[in-house]
Scaffold this motif. Structure first.
Motif, PDB file in Angstrom:
ATOM      1  N   GLN A  34       0.836  -1.229   0.298  1.00 36.76           N
ATOM      2  CA  GLN A  34       0.155   0.081  -0.044  1.00 36.76           C
ATOM      3  C   GLN A  34       0.823   1.279   0.082  1.00 36.76           C
ATOM      4  O   GLN A  34       0.570   2.080  -0.646  1.00 36.76           O
ATOM      5  CB  GLN A  34      -1.005  -0.014   1.294  1.00 36.76           C
ATOM      6  CG  GLN A  34      -2.209  -1.029   1.047  1.00 36.76           C
ATOM      7  CD  GLN A  34      -2.891  -1.115   2.528  1.00 36.76           C
ATOM      8  OE1 GLN A  34      -2.591  -0.113   3.410  1.00 36.76           O
ATOM      9  NE2 GLN A  34      -4.008  -1.833   2.401  1.00 36.76           N
ATOM     10  N   LEU A  35       1.912   1.092   0.593  1.00 40.58           N
ATOM     11  CA  LEU A  35       3.013   2.412   0.726  1.00 40.58           C
ATOM     12  C   LEU A  35       3.417   2.415  -0.609  1.00 40.58           C
ATOM     13  O   LEU A  35       3.668   3.721  -0.950  1.00 40.58           O
ATOM     14  CB  LEU A  35       4.119   2.294   1.912  1.00 40.58           C
ATOM     15  CG  LEU A  35       4.998   3.185   2.046  1.00 40.58           C
ATOM     16  CD1 LEU A  35       4.437   4.452   2.562  1.00 40.58           C
ATOM     17  CD2 LEU A  35       6.022   2.882   2.905  1.00 40.58           C
ATOM     18  N   ARG A  36       4.016   1.693  -1.246  1.00 39.85           N
ATOM     19  CA  ARG A  36       4.315   1.650  -2.806  1.00 39.85           C
ATOM     20  C   ARG A  36       3.543   2.408  -3.534  1.00 39.85           C
ATOM     21  O   ARG A  36       3.727   3.253  -4.486  1.00 39.85           O
ATOM     22  CB  ARG A  36       4.846   0.361  -3.038  1.00 39.85           C
ATOM     23  CG  ARG A  36       6.341  -0.140  -2.551  1.00 39.85           C
ATOM     24  CD  ARG A  36       6.848  -1.321  -3.318  1.00 39.85           C
ATOM     25  NE  ARG A  36       7.374  -2.212  -2.307  1.00 39.85           N
ATOM     26  CZ  ARG A  36       6.851  -3.491  -1.906  1.00 39.85           C
ATOM     27  NH1 ARG A  36       6.027  -3.920  -2.489  1.00 39.85           N
ATOM     28  NH2 ARG A  36       7.509  -3.878  -1.008  1.00 39.85           N
ATOM     29  N   SER A  37       2.094   1.851  -3.400  1.00 40.59           N
ATOM     30  CA  SER A  37       1.161   2.140  -4.289  1.00 40.59           C
ATOM     31  C   SER A  37       0.888   3.847  -3.894  1.00 40.59           C
ATOM     32  O   SER A  37       0.629   4.625  -4.911  1.00 40.59           O
ATOM     33  CB  SER A  37      -0.021   1.540  -3.905  1.00 40.59           C
ATOM     34  OG  SER A  37      -0.027   0.345  -4.392  1.00 40.59           O
ATOM     35  N   VAL A  85       3.076  10.376  -9.537  1.00 40.71           N
ATOM     36  CA  VAL A  85       2.139  10.532 -10.602  1.00 40.71           C
ATOM     37  C   VAL A  85       1.344  11.840 -10.387  1.00 40.71           C
ATOM     38  O   VAL A  85       1.381  12.739 -11.390  1.00 40.71           O
ATOM     39  CB  VAL A  85       1.095   9.440 -11.036  1.00 40.71           C
ATOM     40  CG1 VAL A  85       0.136  10.000 -12.026  1.00 40.71           C
ATOM     41  CG2 VAL A  85       1.685   8.312 -11.378  1.00 40.71           C
ATOM     42  N   ALA A  86       0.812  12.242  -9.247  1.00 41.51           N
ATOM     43  CA  ALA A  86       0.270  13.556  -8.979  1.00 41.51           C
ATOM     44  C   ALA A  86       1.124  14.740  -9.221  1.00 41.51           C
ATOM     45  O   ALA A  86       0.948  15.809  -9.849  1.00 41.51           O
ATOM     46  CB  ALA A  86      -0.209  13.470  -7.648  1.00 41.51           C
ATOM     47  N   MET A  87       2.598  14.468  -8.743  1.00 39.33           N
ATOM     48  CA  MET A  87       3.479  15.556  -8.746  1.00 39.33           C
ATOM     49  C   MET A  87       3.821  15.669 -10.106  1.00 39.33           C
ATOM     50  O   MET A  87       4.086  16.694 -10.792  1.00 39.33           O
ATOM     51  CB  MET A  87       4.615  15.031  -7.842  1.00 39.33           C
ATOM     52  CG  MET A  87       4.374  15.293  -6.383  1.00 39.33           C
ATOM     53  SD  MET A  87       5.548  15.111  -5.277  1.00 39.33           S
ATOM     54  CE  MET A  87       6.887  16.474  -5.649  1.00 39.33           C
ATOM     55  N   PHE A  88       3.985  14.588 -10.923  1.00 34.53           N
ATOM     56  CA  PHE A  88       4.186  14.798 -12.213  1.00 34.53           C
ATOM     57  C   PHE A  88       3.121  15.425 -13.065  1.00 34.53           C
ATOM     58  O   PHE A  88       3.232  16.199 -13.863  1.00 34.53           O
ATOM     59  CB  PHE A  88       4.481  13.293 -12.872  1.00 34.53           C
ATOM     60  CG  PHE A  88       4.772  13.478 -14.536  1.00 34.53           C
ATOM     61  CD1 PHE A  88       5.901  13.686 -14.742  1.00 34.53           C
ATOM     62  CD2 PHE A  88       3.723  12.942 -15.128  1.00 34.53           C
ATOM     63  CE1 PHE A  88       6.277  13.760 -16.233  1.00 34.53           C
ATOM     64  CE2 PHE A  88       3.901  13.040 -16.646  1.00 34.53           C
ATOM     65  CZ  PHE A  88       5.073  13.336 -17.198  1.00 34.53           C
TER      66      PHE A  88
END
Length: 109
Positions: free
Chosen positions: A87-90, A97-100
């Motif tokens: 879950q942490l990796r996800s 992705v959000a920062m990108f």
């Protein structure tokens, strides 16, 4: 003998120490009483020993059950830790992705 004592007498009826001329009791009767008393003591010891053995066996069984429960708990905790890591990796991937997307949108607008 008025005052009945089992086994070999330790004191005479009069209270004096036992000497060969001071008190009398047949040796075979004394020996039989001593043996009967010892048999009773041995039976009591055997009963106590059996009770202690049952208690010991119950404790061993309880320890085995606790060890099994501990292994099950360890397995469950390890699985939970593995799930948390996934879950942490996800979440890390979602943040990246959000920062990108934020950076990409910032360059576009």
């Amino acid at each position: 003998m008025g005052d009945r004592v089992r086994g070999f007498p330790k004191r005479c009826r009069c209270g004096e120490a036992v000497e060969w001329y001071h008190t009398f009791k047949w040796t075979d009767i004394s020996m039989l009483e001593e043996i009967e008393d010892l048999i009773e003591k041995v039976e009591n010891i055997e009963g106590t020993s059996a009770t202690l053995q049952k208690g010991f066996n119950a404790c061993e069984n309880e320890l085995e059950n606790l060890a099994l429960e501990t292994r099950v708990c360890e397995t469950v905790v390890e699985k939970e830790i593995g799930d948390c890591k996934m879950q942490l990796r996800s979440l890390k991937n979602i943040v990246v992705v959000a920062m990108f997307i934020v950076v990409f949108l910032k360059f576009i607008f």
